[in-house]
Design a protein around this motif. Structure first.
Motif: not given
Length: 132
Positions: A6, A8, A68, A92
């Protein structure tokens, strides 16, 4: 060994803790988390490393491509060098909470190479997303 990957970035510690805590509360010891972060988020991950052993992180150093899209290149680059995982789950972080072990999902027993889970809303398709 299984892997969750992921990104973050630029969130409060609570976002990190909620995601990571729900992951490691739901899986067995056979899972690692690879998390890509911004430099200013490193203190959050260091706090989490005091609680959980199976975290790997890398600080993102890209200015040219929106994160992204760039995250998929980072995932690819990491996996080229680290190919020793049975299953890999990309997700995500801000809006994902684990409720049970994703690697025990009934579909995995079908032994396919790729599984895709769709968000329930279905309002935004890839062609209508401003980032894609």
């Amino acid at each position: 060994m299984n892997l969750v990957m992921t990104i973050c970035m630029n969130y409060d510690y609570e976002i990190y803790y909620r995601f990571v805590g729900s992951l490691f509360d739901s899986v067995d010891d056979n899972v690692k988390l690879m998390i890509f972060i911004a430099k200013n988020d490193e203190n959050h991950v260091k706090r989490l490393l005091e609680l959980y052993d199976n975290i790997i992180y890398k600080i993102v150093d890209n200015e040219n491509t929106h994160i992204v899209n760039y995250r998929f290149k980072m995932y690819y680059d990491y996996l080229k060098l680290n190919q020793n995982y049975d299953y890999i789950f990309l997700c995500d972080s801000r809006d994902v909470l684990f409720q049970k072990n994703i690697f025990n999902h009934e579909l995995i027993s079908n032994n396919h190479d790729l599984y895709i889970f769709e968000e329930e809303s279905g309002d935004i398709t890839i062609d209508k997303c401003q980032f894609n």
